[in-house]
Every structure is written in structure tokens, then in C-alpha cells.
Design a protein around this motif. Sequence first.
Motif, short mmCIF file in Angstrom:
data_model
loop_
_atom_site.label_atom_id
_atom_site.label_comp_id
_atom_site.label_asym_id
_atom_site.label_seq_id
_atom_site.Cartn_x
_atom_site.Cartn_y
_atom_site.Cartn_z
N LYS A 55 26.70 62.67 10.72
CA LYS A 55 27.33 63.04 10.79
C LYS A 55 28.76 62.12 9.73
CE LYS A 55 27.69 65.93 15.02
NZ LYS A 55 27.50 65.97 15.54
N LYS A 56 28.72 60.25 10.53
CA LYS A 56 29.72 59.19 10.18
C LYS A 56 29.10 58.29 9.40
CE LYS A 56 31.01 58.06 15.15
NZ LYS A 56 30.78 57.32 16.45
N GLY A 57 27.63 59.25 8.89
CA GLY A 57 27.39 58.52 7.41
C GLY A 57 27.43 59.77 6.27
N ILE A 58 27.92 60.71 6.06
CA ILE A 58 27.89 61.22 5.22
C ILE A 58 28.72 60.34 3.86
CG2 ILE A 58 29.68 63.49 4.51
CD1 ILE A 58 29.27 64.32 7.05
N ASP A 59 29.45 60.02 3.85
CA ASP A 59 30.22 59.53 3.18
C ASP A 59 29.16 58.28 2.37
OD1 ASP A 59 32.58 59.99 3.32
OD2 ASP A 59 33.63 58.39 4.34
N LEU A 60 28.04 57.40 3.54
CA LEU A 60 27.49 56.70 2.51
C LEU A 60 26.83 57.54 1.66
CD1 LEU A 60 26.48 54.86 5.60
CD2 LEU A 60 27.51 53.82 3.64
N GLU A 62 27.03 60.08 0.12
CA GLU A 62 27.70 61.11 -0.86
C GLU A 62 28.16 60.07 -2.03
OE1 GLU A 62 32.12 63.00 -2.17
OE2 GLU A 62 31.45 61.81 0.24
N SER A 63 28.31 58.47 -1.62
CA SER A 63 28.37 57.68 -2.40
C SER A 63 26.84 56.50 -3.17
CB SER A 63 28.89 56.57 -1.85
OG SER A 63 27.93 55.58 -0.30
N GLU A 64 25.75 57.08 -2.26
CA GLU A 64 24.84 56.47 -2.65
C GLU A 64 23.48 57.56 -3.28
OE1 GLU A 64 19.91 55.67 -1.14
OE2 GLU A 64 21.70 56.98 0.13
N ARG A 161 23.06 52.86 -0.34
CA ARG A 161 24.35 53.58 0.15
C ARG A 161 25.13 52.40 0.66
NH1 ARG A 161 19.58 54.78 2.23
NH2 ARG A 161 19.18 53.86 4.57
N TYR A 162 24.38 50.80 0.47
CA TYR A 162 25.09 49.98 1.13
C TYR A 162 25.85 49.23 -0.30
CZ TYR A 162 21.84 50.70 5.26
OH TYR A 162 21.90 51.31 5.21
N CYS A 164 28.51 47.59 -2.47
CA CYS A 164 29.87 47.93 -2.74
C CYS A 164 30.42 47.42 -4.35
CB CYS A 164 30.65 46.69 -2.10
SG CYS A 164 30.58 45.41 -2.58
#
Length: 356
Positions: A55-60, A62-64, A161-162, A164
Motif C-alpha cells: 500500500k504506502k510503499g507502492i511508490d518505493l 515503482e521507483s526501485e 528504492r531509497y 534520491c
Amino acid sequence: MASYDGRSCDEKLSNYQTVSILGHCFDSKAMVYLAKHIPSGSMVAIKKFDMDKIKKGIDLVESEIILTRQLCHPHIINYFAAFVAGQEVCVATPLMGYGSCRDLLVRHFNEGLPEPAIITIIRDVLDALVYIHDKGYIHRAIRASHILVSADGYACLAGMRYACPIVANGKWQRSIHSFPATTEKNLNWLSPELLEQNLQGYNEKSDIYSIGIVLCELANGTEPFSGMSKTLMLTEKVRGWKPQLLDRTTVSKEENLDSGGDCEMSTNVLNRRFSDDLHELTGQCLNRDMYDRPSASQLLAHPIFKTIKKSLPLPELLKPALPLNDRVGYDTEEMKNFDMINQMTELDLNSCEWDF
């Protein structure tokens, strides 16, 4: 046998035959499986992210996937394919035979890896960092569980995923002020300036501080600040306390006895001696001021990395640990019997945290 080069864009779950569970990752919200890529016959690792749980980590996630597939370096984990199967996002990666460095510490090297193995692994990670920094990214999650080791003995950095970007609006930023999301598990490895979140911000040298923590982790068997409250950990970092490699030059028997047994160390730790170069390298990485730390490319020029030319290959240094062999699972009859494979003691597949 044909190898899997990952160039097919028409991947789907039916192309993979699951052999067994390797472990979990993403705070246990994703599972990692040993699988056979049927078209090529190659063994791979499959990560399955249950998006209903994340849920809240979906963006992570995807970005990874997006960032990792943009990168191409021998010491950064490669994603062969990424696809959706029901509520799961699946990612196929090479099978890294030794798992993560954290797995090696937990299972075989509770008191730390041999120095030549540490140097070999850190060299590969620094090589990956030079590439990542040149591409304009800060990793922000360098730790032993994000360093995977192949059966051939090369290390790959994962956990993108972390990460930037350093570049914004086409310009290279001198400092970054964003705080990585869901980073609680990474706190012990993060630099003081990243944790402080002050006006000075941080830059790619924050990854170098994390390298220093990993050096201690690989040498001592556990990361510095382990078991310490987060508040005290931050206070110690901000005031400039440097963790150390634990050997007879940094811990005396008298100090160990004076500790009251809270940090009792074995005779092996108290008698061992890491080289002056390894102590120096670690100290440089852990400098309080990020501008006093060398860059990844400068660290690679350190004389210590010349010593591994004469050392044994990494698989020899990691004995008695044995890698998952690519031959595992080629026997069709064995693949039909998951229970049999899970019970094979030499595989040691269960309770493994492939947290990458």
C-alpha cells in the motif's frame, strides 16, 4: 545450456517454475523465491511484492524498479524482468549464490568476515558507488543486507528504492534536504548530516559514511549502534563519535571485563588484528564532517585494495559457507517435490532475509 539475458519484454509468471522459498524482503511484505526460467533453463531469484500488503510503499517499489532497470553496472543487481501477476509485482534477478552479506554474518561469520573478504566486497561496492554518484544519485541505504554476493565471488549493491537524485531541474545540487521515506531499518547506517536535517543538508558523501558503518558491520559481525536507542544513536553521531573495528588494538581484555559482561567478546575477537590500512580506511569514511570524507573514487585509490590481488578468490575466503548452486533444480523430478528441496540441509534456504 542457454543463459537468461533478460532481453525479452514478454515475460510472465508462467515462464518461471518456482523451486523453493529463499526468504523475504521489504519488511516481510515481499517474498523471494528460487525459480527456474523455463525458456532458458537458468536459475533465477524472483521477488514477489504483494501490493495489497504494501500500500504506502507502492511508490518505493515503482521507483526501485524504474531506477534499477536504468542502471547497468557489474556490481549493481540487475533486473532481468518486471511484470504484474494478479495483485503481485514480480521481479526476476540473477541468483546470488551466497545471498546477502548479512546472511553470511548470521549463518557463518558471527564475529565478522576475514579481512581479505571485507576488502574484496567493499571494493566492488565502491565501484558501484562511483557509477551511481556519477549518474547523479545518492543510494541512502548501504548496509550488509543490501550487498549480495554471487557464487562466482562478486558483490552487487541492491536496495535502490531509497535512492534520491542529486540533479534537479538540470542542475547538480550541492546539497540535498529530503529525508528518505520508511527508513527506520536504515537509521544505524545513515550519516549524521542526513539524520540532522539541518540547513547544510547532505550530499553523496553520506553514502561514504554508510560504507564506514558497513566496514564495521562486516568486521565485527554486527553494525555499530545495534541495540542502542535511536535518540542516543543520533546524539553519538552528531557529537562525532566514531565506531571502530573490534580487535586487540581497540578492545583490551581489561575493558571487556570492566564492561560487566554486557558486551562480552570471544577470545578470537580479542586476539585478532586488523591491518592499519583497514582501520585507516574505516576512520576516513566515518569522519563527522562530510567534506572531510573521501569520495568513492578516492577511496578506491587507497593502498589496501592492492593487497587483494594476492589474496584467495572470494569463494575460498567465505568457506565453510557454500553458495546455492546453479545445478539445483535442473532435475525435473526434484523440482516436483518442494518438500524434498526444502529439507536439503546443504541449501539452508529457510529463515533467510534477502532484504534487497
